[in-house]
Design a protein around this motif. Sequence first.
Motif, short mmCIF file in Angstrom:
data_model
loop_
_atom_site.label_atom_id
_atom_site.label_comp_id
_atom_site.label_asym_id
_atom_site.label_seq_id
_atom_site.Cartn_x
_atom_site.Cartn_y
_atom_site.Cartn_z
N ALA A 123 0.83 -1.21 0.00
CA ALA A 123 0.00 0.00 0.00
C ALA A 123 0.87 1.26 0.00
CB ALA A 123 -0.92 0.00 1.22
N TRP A 124 1.92 1.25 0.81
CA TRP A 124 2.83 2.40 0.90
C TRP A 124 3.55 2.61 -0.43
CZ3 TRP A 124 4.17 6.78 2.71
CH2 TRP A 124 5.49 7.22 2.78
N ARG A 125 4.05 1.53 -1.03
CA ARG A 125 4.74 1.64 -2.31
C ARG A 125 3.79 2.11 -3.41
NH1 ARG A 125 9.62 -0.47 -3.35
NH2 ARG A 125 10.75 -1.53 -1.69
N ARG A 126 2.57 1.60 -3.40
CA ARG A 126 1.60 1.99 -4.42
C ARG A 126 1.30 3.48 -4.36
NH1 ARG A 126 -1.48 -1.81 -3.58
NH2 ARG A 126 -2.89 -0.88 -2.05
N VAL A 127 1.09 3.99 -3.14
CA VAL A 127 0.83 5.42 -2.98
C VAL A 127 2.02 6.25 -3.42
CG1 VAL A 127 0.41 7.24 -1.28
CG2 VAL A 127 -0.89 5.11 -1.16
N LEU A 128 3.23 5.79 -3.10
CA LEU A 128 4.43 6.52 -3.50
C LEU A 128 4.56 6.58 -5.03
CD1 LEU A 128 7.19 5.34 -0.99
CD2 LEU A 128 6.09 7.58 -1.11
N TRP A 129 4.27 5.48 -5.71
CA TRP A 129 4.36 5.48 -7.17
C TRP A 129 3.34 6.44 -7.78
CZ3 TRP A 129 8.18 4.26 -10.04
CH2 TRP A 129 9.05 3.23 -9.71
N ILE A 130 2.13 6.45 -7.23
CA ILE A 130 1.10 7.38 -7.72
C ILE A 130 1.54 8.82 -7.48
CG2 ILE A 130 -1.27 8.20 -7.40
CD1 ILE A 130 -2.02 5.29 -6.69
N ALA A 131 2.03 9.09 -6.27
CA ALA A 131 2.49 10.44 -5.94
C ALA A 131 3.64 10.87 -6.83
CB ALA A 131 2.92 10.50 -4.47
N LEU A 132 4.56 9.96 -7.11
CA LEU A 132 5.70 10.27 -7.99
C LEU A 132 5.22 10.64 -9.38
CD1 LEU A 132 8.70 10.33 -8.70
CD2 LEU A 132 8.62 7.85 -9.00
N GLY A 133 4.29 9.86 -9.93
CA GLY A 133 3.77 10.14 -11.27
C GLY A 133 3.05 11.48 -11.34
N VAL A 134 2.20 11.74 -10.35
CA VAL A 134 1.43 13.00 -10.33
C VAL A 134 2.37 14.20 -10.23
CG1 VAL A 134 -0.17 14.38 -8.95
CG2 VAL A 134 -0.68 11.99 -9.40
N ASN A 135 3.36 14.11 -9.34
CA ASN A 135 4.26 15.24 -9.14
C ASN A 135 5.16 15.50 -10.35
OD1 ASN A 135 4.52 16.50 -6.11
ND2 ASN A 135 3.55 14.50 -6.11
N ALA A 136 5.64 14.44 -10.99
CA ALA A 136 6.47 14.62 -12.18
C ALA A 136 5.67 15.28 -13.30
CB ALA A 136 7.01 13.27 -12.65
N LEU A 137 4.43 14.84 -13.48
CA LEU A 137 3.58 15.43 -14.51
C LEU A 137 3.27 16.89 -14.22
CD1 LEU A 137 1.76 15.22 -17.02
CD2 LEU A 137 -0.06 14.38 -15.52
N MET A 138 2.92 17.18 -12.96
CA MET A 138 2.54 18.55 -12.61
C MET A 138 3.74 19.49 -12.62
SD MET A 138 -0.62 18.59 -12.56
CE MET A 138 -0.60 20.35 -12.24
N PHE A 139 4.94 18.98 -12.37
CA PHE A 139 6.13 19.83 -12.50
C PHE A 139 6.24 20.36 -13.93
CE2 PHE A 139 10.47 19.70 -14.27
CZ PHE A 139 10.93 20.90 -13.75
N ALA A 140 6.11 19.45 -14.91
CA ALA A 140 6.23 19.87 -16.31
C ALA A 140 5.12 20.85 -16.68
CB ALA A 140 6.16 18.63 -17.21
N VAL A 141 3.89 20.57 -16.24
CA VAL A 141 2.76 21.44 -16.58
C VAL A 141 2.91 22.82 -15.94
CG1 VAL A 141 0.27 21.77 -16.28
CG2 VAL A 141 1.16 19.53 -16.96
N GLU A 142 3.21 22.84 -14.64
CA GLU A 142 3.28 24.13 -13.94
C GLU A 142 4.48 24.97 -14.35
OE1 GLU A 142 0.89 24.74 -9.96
OE2 GLU A 142 2.82 23.75 -9.64
N MET A 143 5.61 24.34 -14.59
CA MET A 143 6.78 25.11 -15.00
C MET A 143 6.54 25.76 -16.37
SD MET A 143 9.63 26.40 -14.27
CE MET A 143 10.14 25.55 -12.78
N ALA A 144 5.96 24.99 -17.29
CA ALA A 144 5.66 25.55 -18.61
C ALA A 144 4.66 26.70 -18.49
CB ALA A 144 5.12 24.46 -19.53
N ALA A 145 3.62 26.50 -17.69
CA ALA A 145 2.61 27.54 -17.51
C ALA A 145 3.17 28.74 -16.77
CB ALA A 145 1.41 26.97 -16.76
N GLY A 146 4.02 28.49 -15.78
CA GLY A 146 4.60 29.59 -15.01
C GLY A 146 5.50 30.47 -15.84
N VAL A 147 6.32 29.84 -16.70
CA VAL A 147 7.20 30.62 -17.57
C VAL A 147 6.39 31.37 -18.61
CG1 VAL A 147 9.01 30.46 -19.31
CG2 VAL A 147 9.18 29.10 -17.21
#
Length: 214
Positions: free
Chosen positions: A18-42
Amino acid sequence: MACSSCASTKPDTNNSPAWRRVLWIALGVNALMFAVEMAAGVAGGSKALQADALDFLGDSANYAISLGVAGMALAWRARAALIKGATLALLGIYVLAATTWAIWNGRTPEAEVMGVVGVVALIANAVVALMLFRFRDGDANMRSVWICSRNDVIGNLAVVMAAAGVFGTGTAWPDLVVAGVMAVLGITGGAQIVLQARGELAGEATIGDRAGTA
């Protein structure tokens, strides 16, 4: 090294599916949102969005580290937490410096871009935070993941409020103030993680000393 001796006799939350599954989901969401927010922020000229994007990047690295040390002994998890806490604090210092620079050199951001991206990021992080909530009282490594997730939600709410402020005032000040607050939140959150991790390492050292003298 991995704590294989105790894993066979009792459940290890730090290495549970359960802990590993949540971490993988969190990792995917954060990596995606980094790309989206940085592009939008710039593109939109928003320091608050860029600050939040850097937080996403730091969190992605932190979740990856947590996956790497899941199931290991407490000392290794505490060392990983030290790295994560220091990274979070350093990112906060960088954002604070960049925000200070933007006071004299920045431009008024696009409120519409800030608002839309901020709401999308808020929804994504709220889902991750809900999944991580039950792990909030674990060791420094687990707590660091929860603190990162909690900070993300607070940061997203602040970005949405900043967007409304920029739209209402027509100035960059709401964006800059929120970016500054997020920077301070990152610095203090990193300090909390480092302090708990140092305490756990000190406790492990004390136990080792007692075992050596027994």
